[in-house]
Design a protein around this motif. Structure first.
Motif, PDB file in Angstrom:
ATOM      1  N   MET A   6       0.824  -1.212   0.000  1.00 25.05           N
ATOM      2  CA  MET A   6       0.000   0.000   0.000  1.00 25.05           C
ATOM      3  C   MET A   6       0.861   1.267   0.000  1.00 25.05           C
ATOM      4  O   MET A   6       0.650   2.174  -0.781  1.00 25.05           O
ATOM      5  CB  MET A   6      -0.932  -0.017   1.211  1.00 25.05           C
ATOM      6  CG  MET A   6      -1.736   1.257   1.430  1.00 25.05           C
ATOM      7  SD  MET A   6      -2.849   1.675   0.091  1.00 25.05           S
ATOM      8  CE  MET A   6      -4.222   0.590   0.455  1.00 25.05           C
ATOM      9  N   ILE A   7       1.848   1.318   0.923  1.00 25.51           N
ATOM     10  CA  ILE A   7       2.734   2.482   1.016  1.00 25.51           C
ATOM     11  C   ILE A   7       4.162   2.033   0.760  1.00 25.51           C
ATOM     12  O   ILE A   7       4.625   1.049   1.328  1.00 25.51           O
ATOM     13  CB  ILE A   7       2.653   3.141   2.408  1.00 25.51           C
ATOM     14  CG1 ILE A   7       1.260   3.700   2.673  1.00 25.51           C
ATOM     15  CG2 ILE A   7       3.701   4.260   2.535  1.00 25.51           C
ATOM     16  CD1 ILE A   7       1.084   4.206   4.102  1.00 25.51           C
ATOM     17  N   ARG A   8       4.862   2.769  -0.107  1.00 21.36           N
ATOM     18  CA  ARG A   8       6.263   2.516  -0.360  1.00 21.36           C
ATOM     19  C   ARG A   8       6.993   3.858  -0.456  1.00 21.36           C
ATOM     20  O   ARG A   8       6.583   4.741  -1.201  1.00 21.36           O
ATOM     21  CB  ARG A   8       6.465   1.748  -1.681  1.00 21.36           C
ATOM     22  CG  ARG A   8       5.821   0.369  -1.723  1.00 21.36           C
ATOM     23  CD  ARG A   8       6.570  -0.614  -0.844  1.00 21.36           C
ATOM     24  NE  ARG A   8       6.022  -1.960  -0.941  1.00 21.36           N
ATOM     25  CZ  ARG A   8       5.041  -2.424  -0.183  1.00 21.36           C
ATOM     26  NH1 ARG A   8       4.474  -1.640   0.705  1.00 21.36           N
ATOM     27  NH2 ARG A   8       4.612  -3.669  -0.320  1.00 21.36           N
ATOM     28  N   THR A   9       8.077   4.004   0.313  1.00 20.79           N
ATOM     29  CA  THR A   9       8.965   5.149   0.130  1.00 20.79           C
ATOM     30  C   THR A   9      10.378   4.617  -0.079  1.00 20.79           C
ATOM     31  O   THR A   9      10.740   3.564   0.436  1.00 20.79           O
ATOM     32  CB  THR A   9       8.948   6.113   1.336  1.00 20.79           C
ATOM     33  OG1 THR A   9       9.639   5.526   2.440  1.00 20.79           O
ATOM     34  CG2 THR A   9       7.526   6.467   1.745  1.00 20.79           C
ATOM     35  N   LYS A  10      11.163   5.380  -0.827  1.00 18.09           N
ATOM     36  CA  LYS A  10      12.547   4.998  -1.115  1.00 18.09           C
ATOM     37  C   LYS A  10      13.430   6.228  -0.974  1.00 18.09           C
ATOM     38  O   LYS A  10      13.241   7.222  -1.705  1.00 18.09           O
ATOM     39  CB  LYS A  10      12.654   4.414  -2.536  1.00 18.09           C
ATOM     40  CG  LYS A  10      14.064   4.041  -2.956  1.00 18.09           C
ATOM     41  CD  LYS A  10      14.619   2.895  -2.137  1.00 18.09           C
ATOM     42  CE  LYS A  10      15.967   2.445  -2.667  1.00 18.09           C
ATOM     43  NZ  LYS A  10      16.575   1.378  -1.824  1.00 18.09           N
ATOM     44  N   ASP A  11      14.370   6.169  -0.020  1.00 17.66           N
ATOM     45  CA  ASP A  11      15.306   7.277   0.208  1.00 17.66           C
ATOM     46  C   ASP A  11      14.579   8.610   0.365  1.00 17.66           C
ATOM     47  O   ASP A  11      15.083   9.652  -0.066  1.00 17.66           O
ATOM     48  CB  ASP A  11      16.330   7.375  -0.937  1.00 17.66           C
ATOM     49  CG  ASP A  11      17.290   6.200  -0.962  1.00 17.66           C
ATOM     50  OD1 ASP A  11      17.573   5.638   0.116  1.00 17.66           O
ATOM     51  OD2 ASP A  11      17.748   5.841  -2.060  1.00 17.66           O
ATOM     52  N   LEU A  12      13.407   8.584   0.969  1.00 16.98           N
ATOM     53  CA  LEU A  12      12.584   9.790   1.072  1.00 16.98           C
ATOM     54  C   LEU A  12      13.246  10.806   1.998  1.00 16.98           C
ATOM     55  O   LEU A  12      13.512  10.527   3.166  1.00 16.98           O
ATOM     56  CB  LEU A  12      11.190   9.432   1.600  1.00 16.98           C
ATOM     57  CG  LEU A  12      10.219  10.597   1.740  1.00 16.98           C
ATOM     58  CD1 LEU A  12       9.871  11.162   0.381  1.00 16.98           C
ATOM     59  CD2 LEU A  12       8.958  10.165   2.463  1.00 16.98           C
ATOM     60  N   THR A  13      13.497  11.989   1.468  1.00 13.69           N
ATOM     61  CA  THR A  13      14.148  13.059   2.206  1.00 13.69           C
ATOM     62  C   THR A  13      13.359  14.354   2.018  1.00 13.69           C
ATOM     63  O   THR A  13      12.935  14.667   0.903  1.00 13.69           O
ATOM     64  CB  THR A  13      15.602  13.258   1.719  1.00 13.69           C
ATOM     65  OG1 THR A  13      16.335  12.036   1.922  1.00 13.69           O
ATOM     66  CG2 THR A  13      16.286  14.382   2.468  1.00 13.69           C
ATOM     67  N   VAL A  14      13.167  15.051   3.123  1.00 12.33           N
ATOM     68  CA  VAL A  14      12.511  16.359   3.084  1.00 12.33           C
ATOM     69  C   VAL A  14      13.400  17.351   3.824  1.00 12.33           C
ATOM     70  O   VAL A  14      13.769  17.127   4.978  1.00 12.33           O
ATOM     71  CB  VAL A  14      11.113  16.326   3.733  1.00 12.33           C
ATOM     72  CG1 VAL A  14      10.469  17.710   3.681  1.00 12.33           C
ATOM     73  CG2 VAL A  14      10.218  15.307   3.039  1.00 12.33           C
ATOM     74  N   ARG A  15      13.733  18.464   3.131  1.00 12.38           N
ATOM     75  CA  ARG A  15      14.527  19.519   3.738  1.00 12.38           C
ATOM     76  C   ARG A  15      13.758  20.831   3.711  1.00 12.38           C
ATOM     77  O   ARG A  15      13.056  21.126   2.748  1.00 12.38           O
ATOM     78  CB  ARG A  15      15.858  19.693   3.007  1.00 12.38           C
ATOM     79  CG  ARG A  15      16.763  18.465   3.030  1.00 12.38           C
ATOM     80  CD  ARG A  15      18.121  18.779   2.414  1.00 12.38           C
ATOM     81  NE  ARG A  15      18.968  17.580   2.353  1.00 12.38           N
ATOM     82  CZ  ARG A  15      18.999  16.752   1.310  1.00 12.38           C
ATOM     83  NH1 ARG A  15      18.235  16.991   0.248  1.00 12.38           N
ATOM     84  NH2 ARG A  15      19.781  15.688   1.341  1.00 12.38           N
ATOM     85  N   PHE A  16      13.909  21.587   4.756  1.00 12.26           N
ATOM     86  CA  PHE A  16      13.396  22.951   4.816  1.00 12.26           C
ATOM     87  C   PHE A  16      14.606  23.863   4.995  1.00 12.26           C
ATOM     88  O   PHE A  16      15.126  24.009   6.106  1.00 12.26           O
ATOM     89  CB  PHE A  16      12.409  23.119   5.971  1.00 12.26           C
ATOM     90  CG  PHE A  16      11.207  22.227   5.892  1.00 12.26           C
ATOM     91  CD1 PHE A  16      10.207  22.470   4.968  1.00 12.26           C
ATOM     92  CD2 PHE A  16      11.080  21.126   6.725  1.00 12.26           C
ATOM     93  CE1 PHE A  16       9.098  21.641   4.887  1.00 12.26           C
ATOM     94  CE2 PHE A  16       9.980  20.296   6.652  1.00 12.26           C
ATOM     95  CZ  PHE A  16       8.979  20.559   5.733  1.00 12.26           C
ATOM     96  N   GLY A  17      15.072  24.426   3.893  1.00 13.95           N
ATOM     97  CA  GLY A  17      16.307  25.186   3.957  1.00 13.95           C
ATOM     98  C   GLY A  17      17.455  24.267   4.310  1.00 13.95           C
ATOM     99  O   GLY A  17      17.686  23.246   3.654  1.00 13.95           O
ATOM    100  N   GLU A  18      18.190  24.601   5.383  1.00 17.03           N
ATOM    101  CA  GLU A  18      19.311  23.771   5.803  1.00 17.03           C
ATOM    102  C   GLU A  18      18.894  22.659   6.761  1.00 17.03           C
ATOM    103  O   GLU A  18      19.712  21.816   7.132  1.00 17.03           O
ATOM    104  CB  GLU A  18      20.381  24.652   6.468  1.00 17.03           C
ATOM    105  CG  GLU A  18      21.012  25.661   5.508  1.00 17.03           C
ATOM    106  CD  GLU A  18      22.128  26.445   6.168  1.00 17.03           C
ATOM    107  OE1 GLU A  18      22.325  26.267   7.392  1.00 17.03           O
ATOM    108  OE2 GLU A  18      22.793  27.228   5.468  1.00 17.03           O
TER     109      GLU A  18
END
Length: 205
Positions: free
Chosen positions: A1-13
């Motif tokens: 159902m859910i798959r993420t791969k190397d999921l990255t979230v940045r807010f500025g630094e």
């Protein structure tokens, strides 16, 4: 159902989510655990189609989280639901019901299960956090979504409503629906969980 791969979230630094690989099978009930700042809410917002990852990717049922197909099968409840403050609870549920193509009574029935049917004529802006949460839950769950994304759903609820929400989640599990959630009060759902996924704080650089 859910798959993420190397999921990255940045807010500025600042790195809020760092290279997360997550797999949740259909019908699983999974708790996202971890300290404040570990990215649990941010990850849920990506899966809800509200944030784009900085790198890596995410899929729900093989499609992008913001696709029309995924929106129809998903229900998302935030810690403080962003409701339309100048609508009454009934009007808000009627709006949600039209979006989902279900009778407004389905949402009102859920509101009644939380003991809040008497607030259906009250403007959202005049509701307590707990009652706002009940309206948000009713609006998000009225169409019986195959996937429930819940960010601190017990926060602000009274004990009776926490018990009722736990019963709703048990019904969802028994029906083979998928639940991914965060909760500072995991005792309400501990017996429903298939597993925990723990996120760690990462460096801000």
């Amino acid at each position: 159902m859910i798959r993420t791969k190397d999921l990255t979230v940045r807010f500025g630094e600042k790195t809020a989510v760092d290279r997360v690989d997550l797999h949740v099978d259909e019908g699983e009930v999974v708790l996202l655990a971890g300290p404040n700042g570990s990215g649990k809410s941010t990850l849920l917002r990506v899966l809800a189609g509200l944030l784009e990852p900085s790198s890596g990717g995410a899929e729900i049922a093989g499609q992008a989280p913001d696709s029309a197909t995924v929106r129809a099968l998903r229900g998302f409840v935030q810690d403080d639901p962003p409701l339309y403050e100048y609508l009454t609870s009934h009007e808000h549920l009627a709006f949600a019901a039209r979006l989902w193509g279900v009778p407004v009574e389905d949402g009102l029935e859920l509101l009644a299960r939380f003991g809040a049917r008497n607030w259906s004529g009250t403007l959202v802006r005049d509701l307590s956090l707990g009652t706002r949460k009940k309206v948000g839950l009713a609006a998000a769950l009225a169409h019986r979504p195959r996937l429930l994304l819940l960010d601190e759903p017990f926060n602000g609820l009274d004990a009776d409503s926490c018990g009722e929400l736990a019963r709703l989640l048990k019904e969802a599990r028994d029906e083979g629906r998928t639940v991914l959630m965060t909760a500072h009060e995991p005792q309400y759902v501990e017996q429903l969980l298939d597993r925990h996924v723990h996120l760690e704080n990462r460096s801000n650089s």
